[in-house]
Motif scaffolding. Structure first.
Motif, short mmCIF file in Angstrom:
data_model
loop_
_atom_site.label_atom_id
_atom_site.label_comp_id
_atom_site.label_asym_id
_atom_site.label_seq_id
_atom_site.Cartn_x
_atom_site.Cartn_y
_atom_site.Cartn_z
N GLU A 292 34.95 63.91 -42.17
CA GLU A 292 34.18 64.95 -42.86
C GLU A 292 34.42 64.88 -44.37
N GLN A 293 35.70 64.74 -44.74
CA GLN A 293 36.02 64.71 -46.17
C GLN A 293 35.43 63.48 -46.84
N THR A 294 35.43 62.37 -46.12
CA THR A 294 34.83 61.15 -46.67
C THR A 294 33.36 61.37 -46.98
N ILE A 295 32.68 62.05 -46.05
CA ILE A 295 31.26 62.30 -46.28
C ILE A 295 31.08 63.25 -47.46
N VAL A 296 31.89 64.31 -47.48
CA VAL A 296 31.75 65.28 -48.56
C VAL A 296 31.96 64.61 -49.92
N LEU A 297 32.99 63.78 -49.99
CA LEU A 297 33.33 63.17 -51.28
C LEU A 297 32.31 62.12 -51.72
N ASN A 298 31.76 61.40 -50.76
CA ASN A 298 30.92 60.27 -51.14
C ASN A 298 29.42 60.52 -51.04
N ALA A 299 29.06 61.67 -50.54
CA ALA A 299 27.63 61.93 -50.42
C ALA A 299 27.25 63.23 -51.12
N LYS A 300 28.00 63.54 -52.14
CA LYS A 300 27.69 64.77 -52.86
C LYS A 300 26.56 64.49 -53.84
N VAL A 301 25.35 64.42 -53.33
CA VAL A 301 24.23 64.15 -54.22
C VAL A 301 23.19 65.24 -54.09
N LYS A 302 22.42 65.36 -55.14
CA LYS A 302 21.38 66.37 -55.19
C LYS A 302 20.40 66.21 -54.02
N ASP A 303 19.92 67.29 -53.53
CA ASP A 303 18.85 67.29 -52.53
C ASP A 303 19.26 66.83 -51.14
N LEU A 304 20.52 66.45 -50.95
CA LEU A 304 20.94 66.07 -49.61
C LEU A 304 21.26 67.34 -48.82
N VAL A 305 20.56 67.56 -47.72
CA VAL A 305 20.70 68.82 -46.99
C VAL A 305 21.71 68.70 -45.85
N PHE A 306 21.57 67.65 -45.05
CA PHE A 306 22.49 67.46 -43.93
C PHE A 306 22.97 66.02 -43.86
N ALA A 307 24.23 65.86 -43.51
CA ALA A 307 24.73 64.54 -43.15
C ALA A 307 25.25 64.66 -41.71
N VAL A 308 24.68 63.88 -40.84
CA VAL A 308 25.02 63.97 -39.42
C VAL A 308 25.54 62.62 -38.95
N MET A 309 26.70 62.63 -38.30
CA MET A 309 27.19 61.38 -37.74
C MET A 309 27.24 61.51 -36.22
N LEU A 310 26.65 60.53 -35.56
CA LEU A 310 26.52 60.58 -34.10
C LEU A 310 27.04 59.30 -33.48
N ALA A 311 27.50 59.41 -32.25
CA ALA A 311 27.76 58.21 -31.46
C ALA A 311 27.49 58.55 -30.01
N ASN A 312 26.72 57.72 -29.37
CA ASN A 312 26.42 57.91 -27.96
C ASN A 312 25.99 59.35 -27.63
N ASN A 313 25.05 59.85 -28.37
CA ASN A 313 24.50 61.21 -28.18
C ASN A 313 25.50 62.32 -28.42
N GLN A 314 26.64 61.99 -28.99
CA GLN A 314 27.64 63.03 -29.26
C GLN A 314 27.82 63.18 -30.77
N LEU A 315 28.13 64.39 -31.15
CA LEU A 315 28.28 64.68 -32.57
C LEU A 315 29.69 64.34 -33.04
N ILE A 316 29.77 63.56 -34.11
CA ILE A 316 31.08 63.26 -34.69
C ILE A 316 31.36 64.22 -35.83
N SER A 317 30.38 64.38 -36.69
CA SER A 317 30.57 65.36 -37.76
C SER A 317 29.23 65.81 -38.31
N LEU A 318 29.26 66.99 -38.88
CA LEU A 318 28.07 67.56 -39.49
C LEU A 318 28.48 68.19 -40.81
N VAL A 319 27.89 67.73 -41.88
CA VAL A 319 28.14 68.34 -43.19
C VAL A 319 26.80 68.86 -43.69
N ARG A 320 26.82 70.08 -44.22
CA ARG A 320 25.54 70.68 -44.60
C ARG A 320 25.59 71.23 -46.02
#
Lengths: 541, 218
Positions: A292-320
């Protein structure tokens, strides 16, 4: 149905029980409970009565989330341009969609009285139609979609072109009832249920002999409707039919049939749709936090609403994005999109997707890529900026690099390798399988399917049992808090509280007392493992 | 709007790293003509009989060496379905080259190709090099519907270059991309276009206040 009869004879409604030994699980402490809002739970199943689904329309046109974000982020003079550019298929602004809606309804009713639309479908020779032999008829679940003008849009089995007559008849029934100011909801014929969902200009009909309840079928139909919205947006669907009532929607849905196919197949096997909950990939809390922290730190860009990570239909992380939430139903559509498409595995993709619960009037633009060589871990970055591809691609590269460096991808694939967890790990004899949903976070957990549920037929039967248990507990006429049910091959115990829903399947010889002890023990086990099984913190950019 | 354009790397110096020149290329055409198959044959040397429909657009890169120069293709493989049509400008705007693909076994796809060419020539500058690719030539013997001569004549009239290809056998696929790269070099296109692009991107920076890290990579 033999099983159902048997249930009626049994004392199935246990209002409350007194059991002093071993300490009961305090039902106010639901495992996996969180005060933070992680996912918006879908419309609670109890509230899901037919009228709400059929009548409540989408589009609070003036307050679409996408436009809010764009307005908030863009300079004032660019406002109008940006907002109107959101509608990818048509250029209609949100404002006009509101007008569309009102006019459309008026127009619709009058148009339905036009007899020529009805006349064509009235031939009752369908039963003799050779294209639909015994095999077609024996399918347990059918799904038909057609426009209010009677044009076929989709059929789950068989070509919708050849089904034009049967859809014509269905359309005739729908409009006949509609003319008298009423709504066609359901036909029950033997063990077949025909459920009608008439939404705006399209009609969805679910036919099932699988034993699911009417409300469960309505829920499935509304998922399918949302899937169509997800491809087209509500605004453009509405506009198309307003302009041409006779429009052949297959033209615009071409290539998207596979999403509907995949969705209905998934709904037959994945309990998440029934529960309105998401399953998380079990991961150690620190590993998930790292991701989660990796996503927060590296995807802090304008207009990005959701970052969703999935594997095999399961949720790994959700940053909004702060202030914005993803609903479980929308996330199911995202999972379906990824699950249905092999093509994301070959290249980074950039695709429009409408999330009906989030904003049914416009598209988000999704950057979709797999992070590992085996194409297991999928990252979706959803933005309101149509041209953010390279910015997001750069974010993705950084995230991938970090996750590789810290071995997080390895942790994910290790977790995937074991599918889920074995029921043995819970240490409860006689317990064969269970579904546990924490209501506040709209997430559920369940163990792997093990013997005796290894063949598809047995799995289908197990799923049928869950449907039955779920239906009885949520029955609109007589909702239950606890249901203890002895079937032919297994004993079921379901329990619903404010905080959770629990459905358990035991061997046939378990006693009621043992079963109750067992679920208390199970709940304590889930509580102990909750950090692994669920996402309990809401992470924002 | 600029169209999807990769931002210039390296602190805005405009010289792409590794000495390769970046070249934006877009694949357009009716659904099912084999755009993705062509791209994947070129990039991966792969072919899948059951290639599924592209959703939205896919992005791939491949570097080729032409006359001692490295050309890095940024390839936008677009979806052919009607509902994605209105997204196309985002992909062809700012492109140096476009490949309009049709299926030699389908006259409809050839007609669609005409309208793509028309749209491209109307919406983009004269500098954009357009290739017309008649794919699935491996099926020519049994089911050809578009004559080679007809397509060549059309290409000639519209100033395109035409090739018949097969993503399945790989026939003419390398040739297609190599020829495009050569054309671009011959026009000395790379240099001028790169300069031009720096200017537009700089303008954008002013207008839309992109995040700063776009220009200064750390």
């Amino acid at each position: 149905m033999a099983e159902a009869k048997e249930a009626d004879r049994l004392p199935d409604h246990v209002d409350h029980y007194e059991s002093s030994d071993q300490g009961d699980f305090n039902e106010n402490e639901a495992p996996g409970d969180s005060h933070e809002k992680i996912l918006i739970a879908s419309d609670s199943y109890e509230d899901l009565n037919y009228d709400d689904i059929a009548v409540s329309s989408f589009g609070k046109p003036y307050s679409g989330s996408i436009i809010d974000i764009v307005r908030h982020n863009s300079c004032s003079d660019e406002k109008e341009a940006d907002a109107s550019s959101l509608n990818l298929i048509n250029e209609s602004s949100a404002e006009s969609s509101n007008e569309d809606q009102n006019e459309g309804q008026v127009k619709d009713l009058s148009a339905d009285k036009v007899p020529e639309d009805v006349g064509e479908g009235m031939k009752l020779e369908i039963r003799e139609n050779e294209d639909f032999g015994p095999e077609w008829r024996q399918k347990k679940k059918h799904l038909f979609i057609f426009s209010s003008a009677g044009k076929p849009i989709y059929s789950r089995h068989g070509s919708e072109d050849k089904l034009v007559t049967i859809m014509g008849v269905m359309q005739a029934l729908v409009s006949f009832v509609q003319v008298s100011g009423d709504n066609m909801r359901c036909i029950i014929a033997g063990d077949h249920k025909f459920i009608f969902l008439n939404r705006d200009q399209i009609v969805l009909v679910g036919v099932s002999s699988a034993g699911d309840s009417s409300t469960q079928i309505v829920l499935q139909l509304s998922y399918v409707y949302n899937q169509i919205i997800s491809v087209l947006t509500y605004t453009s669907l509405h506009k198309i039919f307003k302009q041409r009532r006779n429009y052949d929607l297959r033209r615009l849905l071409s290539g998207a049939e596979k999403f509907i196919d995949n969705l209905v197949n998934m709904m037959d096997t994945e309990p998440g749709f029934l529960l309105g909950a998401i399953r998380c990939l079990p991961l150690d809390a620190p590993v998930r936090e790292m991701i989660e922290q990796t996503i927060v730190l590296n995807a802090k860009v304008k207009d990005l609403v959701f970052a969703v990570m999935l594997a095999n239909n399961q949720l790994i992380s959700l940053v909004r994005m702060k202030k914005y939430f993803l609903s479980a139903m929308d996330l199911h559509l995202i999972i379906n999109l990824v699950n249905a498409s092999e093509s994301f595995k070959t290249a980074e993709s950039w695709t429009p997707i409408c999330l009906p619960k989030f904003d049914s009037s416009g598209f988000l633009q999704a950057h979709i890529s797999y992070l590992d060589e085996n194409s297991q871990t999928c990252l979706l970055l959803l933005s309101v900026d149509r041209e953010a591809f390279f910015t997001l691609s750069e974010c993705k590269n950084k995230i991938q690099e970090r996750l590789l460096k810290y071995n997080s991808l390895r942790a994910i694939s290790d977790s995937l390798a074991t599918t889920s967890y074995s029921i043995q790990q819970c240490g409860i004899t006689d317990l064969r399988h269970f579904l546990y949903k924490s209501k506040s976070i709209a997430q559920y957990t369940s163990p792997e399917l093990e013997a005796p549920y290894l063949t598809p037929a047995d799995q289908e039967r197990l799923f049928g049992l869950y449907h039955y248990l779920h239906h009885r507990i949520h029955s609109p006429a007589r909702p239950l808090k606890i249901l203890y049910y002895v079937g032919e091959q297994e004993t079921l115990l379901g329990w619903m509280t404010q905080g959770f829903e629990l459905y358990t399947v035991f061997g046939p010889l378990v006693t009621k007392t043992n079963a109750i002890h067992a679920i208390n023990k199970l709940l304590r086990w889930i509580k102990k493992e909750e950090d692994q099984l669920f996402i309990l913190n809401s992470v924002t950019f | 709007m600029s169209g999807l354009q990769r931002p210039p790397p390296g602190g805005g110096s405009g010289r792409p790293g590794g000495g390769a020149q970046q070249m934006k290329l877009v694949l357009l055409g009716d659904q099912g003509v084999g755009k993705s198959s062509l791209a994947l044959r070129f990039v991966r040397g792969d072919f899948r009989e059951d290639q599924e429909a592209t959703i939205g657009a896919a992005f791939l890169t491949q570097t080729v060496n032409v006359q001692g120069k490295n050309i890095k293709f940024d390839i936008w493989d677009t979806a052919g379905q009607e509902r994605y049509h209105s997204l196309a400008p985002m992909y062809y705007r700012g492109a140096q080259a476009a490949i309009v693909v049709y299926d030699i076994t389908s006259t409809h796809s050839f007609e669609q190709a005409h309208s793509w060419v028309k749209e491209l020539q109307k919406e983009t500058g004269p500098d954009v090099i357009i290739a017309l690719a008649g794919n699935k030539v491996d099926m020519a013997a049994e089911t050809r519907a578009v004559m080679k001569e007809e397509a060549e004549k059309y290409a000639m009239e519209h100033g395109l270059f035409h090739l018949e290809t097969s993503a399945k056998t790989g026939y003419n696929v390398q040739n297609l991309f190599q020829t495009l790269a050569q054309e671009i070099i011959r026009n000395d296109y790379v240099v001028t276009q790169t300069r031009h692009r720096i200017v537009t991107t700089a303008d954008l920076l002013g207008e839309q206040s992109y995040p700063r890290r776009r220009t200064c990579c750390s």
